[in-house]
Every structure is written in structure tokens, then in C-alpha cells.
Design an enzyme around this catalytic site. Structure first.
Site, PDB file in Angstrom:
ATOM      1  N   ARG A  27       0.819  -1.223   0.000  1.00 30.73           N
ATOM      2  CA  ARG A  27       0.000   0.000   0.000  1.00 30.73           C
ATOM      3  C   ARG A  27       0.853   1.273   0.000  1.00 30.73           C
ATOM      4  O   ARG A  27       0.505   2.256   0.648  1.00 30.73           O
ATOM      5  CB  ARG A  27      -0.948   0.029   1.192  1.00 30.73           C
ATOM      6  CG  ARG A  27      -2.040  -1.023   1.161  1.00 30.73           C
ATOM      7  CD  ARG A  27      -3.128  -0.641   0.157  1.00 30.73           C
ATOM      8  NE  ARG A  27      -4.286  -1.497   0.280  1.00 30.73           N
ATOM      9  CZ  ARG A  27      -5.368  -1.184   0.995  1.00 30.73           C
ATOM     10  NH1 ARG A  27      -5.467  -0.028   1.591  1.00 30.73           N
ATOM     11  NH2 ARG A  27      -6.371  -2.018   1.064  1.00 30.73           N
ATOM     12  N   ARG A  31      -3.500   7.119   0.434  1.00 30.76           N
ATOM     13  CA  ARG A  31      -3.961   8.364   1.045  1.00 30.76           C
ATOM     14  C   ARG A  31      -2.967   9.070   1.929  1.00 30.76           C
ATOM     15  O   ARG A  31      -3.171  10.230   2.277  1.00 30.76           O
ATOM     16  CB  ARG A  31      -5.256   8.093   1.828  1.00 30.76           C
ATOM     17  CG  ARG A  31      -6.440   7.856   0.905  1.00 30.76           C
ATOM     18  CD  ARG A  31      -7.609   7.280   1.657  1.00 30.76           C
ATOM     19  NE  ARG A  31      -7.312   5.918   2.074  1.00 30.76           N
ATOM     20  CZ  ARG A  31      -8.180   5.108   2.663  1.00 30.76           C
ATOM     21  NH1 ARG A  31      -9.393   5.532   2.943  1.00 30.76           N
ATOM     22  NH2 ARG A  31      -7.843   3.886   2.993  1.00 30.76           N
ATOM     23  N   ARG A  40      -6.519  11.466  -6.743  1.00 27.26           N
ATOM     24  CA  ARG A  40      -7.741  10.718  -6.451  1.00 27.26           C
ATOM     25  C   ARG A  40      -8.975  11.588  -6.668  1.00 27.26           C
ATOM     26  O   ARG A  40     -10.017  11.114  -7.117  1.00 27.26           O
ATOM     27  CB  ARG A  40      -7.656  10.218  -5.001  1.00 27.26           C
ATOM     28  CG  ARG A  40      -8.871   9.575  -4.411  1.00 27.26           C
ATOM     29  CD  ARG A  40      -9.085   8.190  -4.970  1.00 27.26           C
ATOM     30  NE  ARG A  40     -10.260   7.583  -4.370  1.00 27.26           N
ATOM     31  CZ  ARG A  40     -11.502   7.849  -4.755  1.00 27.26           C
ATOM     32  NH1 ARG A  40     -11.728   8.704  -5.726  1.00 27.26           N
ATOM     33  NH2 ARG A  40     -12.523   7.262  -4.162  1.00 27.26           N
ATOM     34  N   ASP A  77      -6.755  -2.917  -7.332  1.00 26.27           N
ATOM     35  CA  ASP A  77      -7.313  -3.443  -6.081  1.00 26.27           C
ATOM     36  C   ASP A  77      -7.681  -4.908  -6.275  1.00 26.27           C
ATOM     37  O   ASP A  77      -8.073  -5.312  -7.365  1.00 26.27           O
ATOM     38  CB  ASP A  77      -8.548  -2.646  -5.655  1.00 26.27           C
ATOM     39  CG  ASP A  77      -8.883  -2.930  -4.183  1.00 26.27           C
ATOM     40  OD1 ASP A  77      -8.314  -2.250  -3.326  1.00 26.27           O
ATOM     41  OD2 ASP A  77      -9.671  -3.854  -3.919  1.00 26.27           O
ATOM     42  N   TYR A 152     -14.677 -11.568   0.643  1.00 26.94           N
ATOM     43  CA  TYR A 152     -15.371 -10.309   0.294  1.00 26.94           C
ATOM     44  C   TYR A 152     -16.600 -10.577  -0.568  1.00 26.94           C
ATOM     45  O   TYR A 152     -17.632  -9.924  -0.424  1.00 26.94           O
ATOM     46  CB  TYR A 152     -14.415  -9.354  -0.431  1.00 26.94           C
ATOM     47  CG  TYR A 152     -13.403  -8.731   0.500  1.00 26.94           C
ATOM     48  CD1 TYR A 152     -13.728  -7.618   1.278  1.00 26.94           C
ATOM     49  CD2 TYR A 152     -12.123  -9.261   0.622  1.00 26.94           C
ATOM     50  CE1 TYR A 152     -12.808  -7.050   2.146  1.00 26.94           C
ATOM     51  CE2 TYR A 152     -11.194  -8.702   1.483  1.00 26.94           C
ATOM     52  CZ  TYR A 152     -11.539  -7.599   2.247  1.00 26.94           C
ATOM     53  OH  TYR A 152     -10.638  -7.046   3.111  1.00 26.94           O
TER      54      TYR A 152
HETATM   55  O1  CP3 Z   1       0.011  -1.461  -2.526  1.00 21.07           O
HETATM   56  C1  CP3 Z   1      -0.268  -0.565  -3.359  1.00 21.07           C
HETATM   57  O2  CP3 Z   1       0.181   0.603  -3.270  1.00 21.07           O
HETATM   58  C2  CP3 Z   1      -1.106  -0.926  -4.561  1.00 21.07           C
HETATM   59  C3  CP3 Z   1      -2.503  -0.742  -4.448  1.00 21.07           C
HETATM   60  C4  CP3 Z   1      -3.415  -1.626  -3.599  1.00 21.07           C
HETATM   61  C5  CP3 Z   1      -4.695  -1.163  -3.179  1.00 21.07           C
HETATM   62  N1  CP3 Z   1      -5.342  -2.206  -2.590  1.00 21.07           N
HETATM   63  C6  CP3 Z   1      -5.225   0.197  -3.392  1.00 21.07           C
HETATM   64  C7  CP3 Z   1      -6.322   0.695  -2.531  1.00 21.07           C
HETATM   65  C8  CP3 Z   1      -3.300  -2.965  -3.183  1.00 21.07           C
HETATM   66  C9  CP3 Z   1      -2.129  -3.915  -3.315  1.00 21.07           C
HETATM   67  C10 CP3 Z   1      -4.535  -3.311  -2.554  1.00 21.07           C
HETATM   68  C11 CP3 Z   1      -4.813  -4.658  -2.004  1.00 21.07           C
HETATM   69  C12 CP3 Z   1      -6.028  -4.891  -1.232  1.00 21.07           C
HETATM   70  N2  CP3 Z   1      -7.259  -4.317  -1.398  1.00 21.07           N
HETATM   71  C13 CP3 Z   1      -6.139  -5.860  -0.210  1.00 21.07           C
HETATM   72  C14 CP3 Z   1      -5.033  -6.800   0.237  1.00 21.07           C
HETATM   73  C15 CP3 Z   1      -4.087  -6.170   1.195  1.00 21.07           C
HETATM   74  C16 CP3 Z   1      -4.674  -5.828   2.530  1.00 21.07           C
HETATM   75  O3  CP3 Z   1      -4.767  -4.630   2.824  1.00 21.07           O
HETATM   76  O4  CP3 Z   1      -5.025  -6.745   3.293  1.00 21.07           O
HETATM   77  C17 CP3 Z   1      -7.462  -5.818   0.271  1.00 21.07           C
HETATM   78  C18 CP3 Z   1      -8.043  -6.675   1.381  1.00 21.07           C
HETATM   79  C19 CP3 Z   1      -8.173  -4.853  -0.495  1.00 21.07           C
HETATM   80  C20 CP3 Z   1      -9.627  -4.487  -0.405  1.00 21.07           C
HETATM   81  C21 CP3 Z   1      -9.833  -3.066  -0.100  1.00 21.07           C
HETATM   82  N3  CP3 Z   1      -9.560  -2.015  -0.965  1.00 21.07           N
HETATM   83  C22 CP3 Z   1     -10.370  -2.493   1.094  1.00 21.07           C
HETATM   84  C23 CP3 Z   1     -10.783  -3.291   2.314  1.00 21.07           C
HETATM   85  C24 CP3 Z   1     -10.409  -1.104   0.903  1.00 21.07           C
HETATM   86  C25 CP3 Z   1     -11.000  -0.044   1.841  1.00 21.07           C
HETATM   87  C26 CP3 Z   1     -10.264   0.162   3.102  1.00 21.07           C
HETATM   88  C27 CP3 Z   1      -8.890   0.752   2.944  1.00 21.07           C
HETATM   89  O5  CP3 Z   1      -7.943   0.154   3.462  1.00 21.07           O
HETATM   90  O6  CP3 Z   1      -8.791   1.818   2.350  1.00 21.07           O
HETATM   91  C28 CP3 Z   1      -9.851  -0.817  -0.368  1.00 21.07           C
HETATM   92  C29 CP3 Z   1      -9.676   0.515  -0.986  1.00 21.07           C
HETATM   93  C30 CP3 Z   1      -8.291   0.855  -1.473  1.00 21.07           C
HETATM   94  N4  CP3 Z   1      -7.477   0.035  -2.216  1.00 21.07           N
HETATM   95  C31 CP3 Z   1      -7.645   2.116  -1.297  1.00 21.07           C
HETATM   96  C32 CP3 Z   1      -6.411   2.018  -1.962  1.00 21.07           C
HETATM   97  C33 CP3 Z   1      -5.369   3.087  -2.101  1.00 21.07           C
HETATM   98  C34 CP3 Z   1      -8.237   3.321  -0.581  1.00 21.07           C
HETATM   99  C35 CP3 Z   1      -9.367   3.944  -1.377  1.00 21.07           C
HETATM  100  C36 CP3 Z   1      -9.173   5.397  -1.748  1.00 21.07           C
HETATM  101  O7  CP3 Z   1      -8.064   5.906  -1.917  1.00 21.07           O
HETATM  102  O8  CP3 Z   1     -10.220   6.059  -1.927  1.00 21.07           O
END
Ligand code: CP3
Length: 345
Positions: A27, A31, A40, A77, A152
């Protein structure tokens, strides 16, 4: 190919020990960066953002430009896969929302042929990043592992107790197997097009690997991962696959032995001596700084980084967090981490 081999991340994943361990952060685009928040704001919603190659490539490159990590991870994602299979997906204030599927009939309505067409924009993002990244910087593709993605899909979003998905698993394992089989095929197809587009390595995020008892872990975590790694290895023999079975605890050992992954991501709770003595003797390890130390910074951060480097830096190792960067992270603490990692062991 020769140039590619010189990338520090790929050397470590191929089993080489480096004086300065390569690093990247799960990640790392997100943000906590003001430039990410500005970008974004240009997209209508998060799914549109992920599927816009111009914006997604910029988000991928931002942290590497600022901090000089050894790898970029494509901005996307794990929930794009269920979306491409035909499940409705949205992201709200409280996280992702999916139209929950709860039985075998709903699985039959999902379509694997959407993967290549609907997720082609992610491949375009990869091609753009590839062209823009420094030669020594690796590009990582990724997918969620079938078990985590299924949680999910069945819960309709995040969950605390996994009541629905586990009830299905225990009531109707054969029906649930059909969903996992579909996800295995979809994940292979998705990772294969990412590799063909130019990813140097791929990571499988199994964020909820830690919620199953032993037999379930073997069937729903290890076995699907093994099928994915063996299919990818048949098509791309040299491609490193990093497995991240978060929360696997004592099951980390069996995962390392049986899943076929090239390298293993350690979560924050994995004891360093266990990682070194029981896992790193078998494969390269990646991890596992507590992401909250990047919020704290200072001496606590420095002490923990040195402990990890001392324990794991004497064998093939990639420095990373034990889970993703949190939005409250001050960017200057990531800059401090980059300076700490620039010092050889
Ligand atoms: O690592 C990186 O920089 C690459 C991008 C990346 C995102 N999600 C972008 C994202 C990666 C590798 C993921 C993986 C992901 N997504 C996982 C596995 C890793 C982990 O955290 O356990 C999971 C479970 C998700 C599902 C997911 N996506 C959730 C639960 C959420 C909302 C909660 C949160 O943590 O923000 C997201 C949204 C998400 N995915 C954001 C980003 C940058 C935030 C949304 C935004 O910026 O508006």
C-alpha cells in the site's frame, strides 16, 4: 532479460543475499501522500480511478519518485477480479461493498471471460509504468488469493467473524469449491496478462489466511495457491511469485513448504527468529515492520528496522511492512525509513 536480472528485488527473490536489502511497502501508493489525494480527487470513484491507466500509472509512480523504493506495485485493487467476473462493486466511506453471493447458483452467473477484457486497463497501466520506471526498479503485479477474494464476495464487504463465508464452507464445501475453482482460473488469467504486459514479479495477497482452522487452511489457502503457482510456473518458468498469507501463524511453515511460492511475505506478528530459522532456510522472506511504527517514527522506528535487518538481512531478504501503510503515516517517516535502509548492514 540480462538488464532485468540486475534489479535488486529480482536478485533477492532469486535467492541472493544483498548487503542493502531491496525494499518496497505494501500500500505504498495511497492516502498518506498529498499528491495521491490530489490525483484521487480527479476520478469519479475508486473503481474508475483504478481502471484509468493515466491516473493509475501516476499513482503507482508517485511513491517511487518520492522515496526511491526498489519496486513499484501496480495501482489497482484485489476486488477488481469479482467486478470483472460480473459482481457489482462500489467503494464507500466504510470500505468496499459487493452484491453478496451466497450459493452455488450465484456462482454459475459469474463469467470468467470478463477478466481479459475488463481488466485490460490494468495491463495498460503496467505498460506505462514499465516505460517510465528507472531500469533498476522492479514492477510488481498482484491479485488477491482466492480465499481472501471469496470472503469479500460472500460477505458482501469486510467482515469481523466471517460468519457467512464459513457457514457456506462448512455446510456445502463442494458448492464453495466451485467458487474457489472459478477464482483460481480467474487469478491465473489475470496474473498471466499482467506478466505479459511487463510485471517483473507478482504477489498474492491472502489477507484473511489467518481465520481458518488447519484443514480449511490446507484446502482453501494452500491448495488454491499451489494451483496458481504451478500454472504460472508452467507458462513463465522464471517469474517470482510472492505469497502473503497474513495471520497464518504456525501454518506459515506448511504454506512455505507446500504452496509453491518463490518467496513469502511475513506479517507483523511473525517472530523474527521463527522467520529466519523456519522459513528463510527454505525461501526468501519479505517483511515485516509494524506499519504503525511508520506513524510513530523516531527511535522506535529506527530500533525496529535495525532488529529486522539484523535478524533477516543475512540471507535472501526483501524489506517491507507486515501489512499496508496506513493513511495517518507522515510521509517524512517513510523518507526516514529510506535513509535507514540506505545504510548497508
Ligand atoms: O500497494 C499498493 O500501493 C497498490 C494498491 C493496492 C490497493 N489495494 C489500493 C487501494 C493494493 C495492493 C490493494 C490490495 C487490497 N485491497 C487488499 C489486500 C491487502 C490488505 O490490505 O489486506 C485488500 C483486502 C483490499 C480491499 C480493499 N480495498 C479495502 C478493504 C479497501 C478499503 C479500506 C482501505 O484500506 O482503504 C480498499 C480501498 C483501497 N485500495 C484504497 C487504496 C489506495 C483506498 C481507497 C481510496 O483511496 O479512496
Amino acid at each position: 532479460m540480462n538488464g532485468a536480472k540486475k534489479k535488486p528485488l529480482l536478485r533477492a527473490l532469486a535467492g541472493e543475499r544483498l548487503d542493502k536489502p531491496p525494499w518496497w511497502l505494501m500500500r505504498q501508493a495511497g492516502r498518506f501522500l498529498p499528491e495521491y489525494r490530489a490525483l484521487r480527487a480527479q476520478a469519479r470513484d475508486f473503481v474508475d480511478f483504478c481502471l484509468n491507466p493515466e491516473l493509475a500509472a501516476e499513482a503507482t509512480l508517485q511513491p517511487v519518485r518520492r522515496f526511491g523504493m526498489d519496486a513499484a506495485i501496480v495501482f489497482a485493487d484485489i476486488l477488481l477480479v469479482p467486478m470483472a467476473l460480473g459482481q457489482k462493486l462500489s467503494f464507500g466511506e466504510d470500505g468496499p461493498r459487493l452484491e453478496a453471493i451466497a450459493d452455488h447458483g450465484a456462482v454459475g452467473r459469474l463469467r470468467e471471460d470478463g477478466i481479459a477484457s475488463r481488466l485490460e486497463p490494468v495491463c495498460e497501466t503496467i505498460r506505462r509504468c514499465r516505460a517510465a520506471l528507472p531500469e533498476e526498479t522492479a514492477l510488481i503485479g498482484f491479485a488477491g488469493a482466492p480465499w481472501t477474494v471469496a470472503t469479500y464476495m460472500v460477505e458482501g464487504g469486510g467482515s469481523r467473524d466471517f460468519l457467512r463465508v464459513k457457514s457456506w464452507v462448512y455446510r456445502d464445501p463442494e458448492g464453495f469449491q466451485a467458487l474457489i475453482d472459478l477464482l483460481i482460473e480467474a487469478t491465473i488469467a489475470y496474473l498471466a496478462i499482467q506478466i505479459a504486459a511487463g510485471a517483473d514479479a507478482v504477489q498474492l495477497f491472502d489477507s484473511w489466511a489467518g481465520v481458518l482452522p488447519e484443514a480449511g487452511f490446507a484446502r482453501w489457502v494452500i491448495e488454491p495457491t499451489r494451483r496458481i503457482t504451478s500454472a504460472l510456473r508452467a507458462r513463465f518458468p522464471e517469474m517470482p511469485v510472492i505469497g502473503f498469507p497474513r495471520g497464518a501463524g504456525l501454518m506459515y511453515e506448511r504454506y512455505a513448504a507446500e504452496s509453491g511460492v518463490t518467496a513469502i511475505g511475513l506479517d507483523t506478528m511473525v517472530p523474527l527468529d521463527f522467520g529466519r530459522d523456519r522459513l528463510q532456510t527454505r525461501l526468501p522472506v519479505q517483511g515485516n515492520l509494524d506499519p504503525i511504527l511508520l506513524v510513530t517514527g523516531g527511535e522506535a522506528l529506527e530500533g525496529a528496522v535495525n532488529e529486522i535487518k539484523t535478524a533477516l538481512g543475512r540471507a535472501p531478504f526483501v524489506f517491507n511492512l507486515g501489512h499496508g501503510v496506513v493513511p495517518q503515516t507522515p510521509p517524512e517517516n517513510v523518507a526516514a525509513l529510506a535513509r535507514l535502509l540506505a545504510e548497508p548492514l
